[in-house]
Enzyme design. Structure first.
Site, PDB file in Angstrom:
ATOM      1  N   CYS A  37       1.371   8.780   2.000  1.00 14.24           N
ATOM      2  CA  CYS A  37       0.457   7.680   2.307  1.00 14.24           C
ATOM      3  C   CYS A  37       0.075   7.734   3.785  1.00 14.24           C
ATOM      4  CB  CYS A  37       1.209   6.398   1.977  1.00 14.24           C
ATOM      5  SG  CYS A  37       0.493   4.890   2.571  1.00 14.24           S
ATOM      6  N   THR A  39       0.524   5.485   5.835  1.00 11.47           N
ATOM      7  CA  THR A  39       1.675   4.918   6.555  1.00 11.47           C
ATOM      8  C   THR A  39       2.714   6.007   6.839  1.00 11.47           C
ATOM      9  OG1 THR A  39       1.306   2.865   5.373  1.00 11.47           O
ATOM     10  CG2 THR A  39       3.432   3.099   6.459  1.00 11.47           C
ATOM     11  N   HIS A  42       1.640   7.943   9.727  1.00 12.74           N
ATOM     12  CA  HIS A  42       1.944   7.244  10.986  1.00 12.74           C
ATOM     13  C   HIS A  42       3.394   7.503  11.392  1.00 12.74           C
ATOM     14  CE1 HIS A  42      -1.843   5.340  11.409  1.00 12.74           C
ATOM     15  NE2 HIS A  42      -1.720   4.507  10.393  1.00 12.74           N
ATOM     16  N   GLU A  61       5.315   5.578  -2.516  1.00 15.41           N
ATOM     17  CA  GLU A  61       4.346   5.572  -3.632  1.00 15.41           C
ATOM     18  C   GLU A  61       4.909   6.481  -4.712  1.00 15.41           C
ATOM     19  OE1 GLU A  61       0.564   6.879  -2.110  1.00 15.41           O
ATOM     20  OE2 GLU A  61       0.444   5.251  -0.675  1.00 15.41           O
TER      21      GLU A  61
HETATM   22 ZN   LIG Z   1       1.248   3.508   0.741  1.00  8.76          ZN
END
Ligand SMILES: [Zn+2]
Length: 341
Positions: A37, A39, A42, A61
């Site tokens: 993802c 995120t 990051h 996920e």
């Molecule tokens: Zn996600």
């Protein structure tokens, strides 16, 4: 068992670690797939480092099959195909209603504040688990989490059939919002500056434009007989994207803030006042959004399979991150954690 551990920014290795048993209110899941993802990217780049305990498995996920059920857990069985709503609440429910549980203070995000799903077996609180229907392939099951984000955003927007929706930002979440909005019967247009993403959006049959080349306002005004969009989803988190929102929304239109903007960002207050605009924040999802997403995914009405650009064996998990970092032509990469082999 195998676990992909983030050691430091840009450095991930797959290691063998001992398996953990499920506590009395937990379940252990044999993980099939875990999507990478934004995120996670990051985290890979060293952001939110204070929330991680390195070395740590990340990822949230996912899909998989229950392998062990804690003694106090009811309603879940070994062998159930499941996904996880990666939010754990440490504060009492109190006055918080179920549909607002996700914005309760003191919640933990599994895969950041706790170990994540990029491992062969993942132990999570039983209350975070959602069962998947038999007909839903496990790779699609790993898309339920981002699809739940889209369901939450479209639901909060109060989007109705026949309305026009603009999506600013065409990454995975932008694509899913556009698809869910279309399913609701809305007319949708997406604005995205990245050429690779634009091509992906168009390949999915979505109307998409580059706002640096085509005047976004002209497109929307033409689509709406000069009225403006009923709903604008801001998914880019960027200053130019946020700047566009108030321009594209109609009188009394709704602007839904999905992208994560870095604090103070200028916005046209006069538009908000003059057009009586509504601005709504939309963060993650609640249990109802997950159930809606599972229903949509298993209905087969959305081309979700086309969003999966590749499956990388957990042994090579770092390569998935490097591929996204390079800007390869991918929408969603899944880490294959083994349970579906
Ligand atoms: Zn996600």
């Amino acid at each position: 068992m195998k676990a992909a551990h983030l050691l430091a920014p840009g450095n991930m290795i797959t290691v063998d670690v001992p398996e953990i048993s499920a506590g009395e209110n937990e379940v252990a899941i044999r993980v099939a797939y875990c999507g990478v993802c934004g995120t996670d990217m990051h985290l890979w780049h060293g952001k939110m480092a204070e929330r991680l305990s390195l070395p740590q498995a990340i990822g949230h996920e996912m899909s998989g099959t229950i392998e062990q059920v804690g003694i106090k857990v009811t309603g879940l069985s070994v062998g159930d195909r499941v996904t996880v709503r990666p939010l754990a609440y440490s504060t009492p429910v109190g006055d918080w209603t179920e549909d607002a549980a996700h914005i309760r203070p003191g919640s933990k995000f599994l895969g950041i504040d706790t170990p994540g799903a990029m491992q062969a077996r993942w132990v999570v609180p039983a209350e975070t688990v959602h069962r998947l229907p038999q007909n839903l392939p496990l790779d699609i099951g790993a898309l339920v989490e981002p699809l739940s984000v889209a369901c939450h955003d479209v639901h909060l927007a109060g989007l109705r059939a026949g309305e026009t929706a603009v999506v600013i930002g065409g990454g995975t979440i932008g694509i899913l919002i556009a698809l869910v909005a279309q399913l609701k019967g809305a007319r949708v247009v997406v604005f995205e500056v990245n050429k690779t993403r634009l091509a992906a959006l168009r390949a999915l049959g979505l109307e998409a434009f580059d706002p640096s080349e085509t005047d976004a306002s002209n497109v929307v005004m033409e689509m709406t007989q000069q009225r403006g969009a009923d709903v604008v989803f801001e998914v880019s988190g960027s200053q130019p994207g946020i700047g566009l929102t108030t321009e594209l929304a109609r009188v009394r239109g709704r602007i839904v803030i999905v992208g994560i903007a870095p604090g103070m960002v200028p916005i046209n207050m006069f538009h908000i006042f003059w057009k009586e605009l509504q601005i709504l924040g939309a963060r993650v999802y609640n249990a109802g959004d997950f159930e809606r997403a599972i229903e949509i995914a298993s209905s087969g009405q959305l081309p979700l399979q086309k969003l999966i650009s590749g499956k990388i064996p957990i042994e090579d998990a770092a390569n998935a991150f490097k591929s996204i970092e390079r800007g390869d032509d991918v929408i969603k990469l899944l880490i294959d954690c083994g349970a579906d082999r």
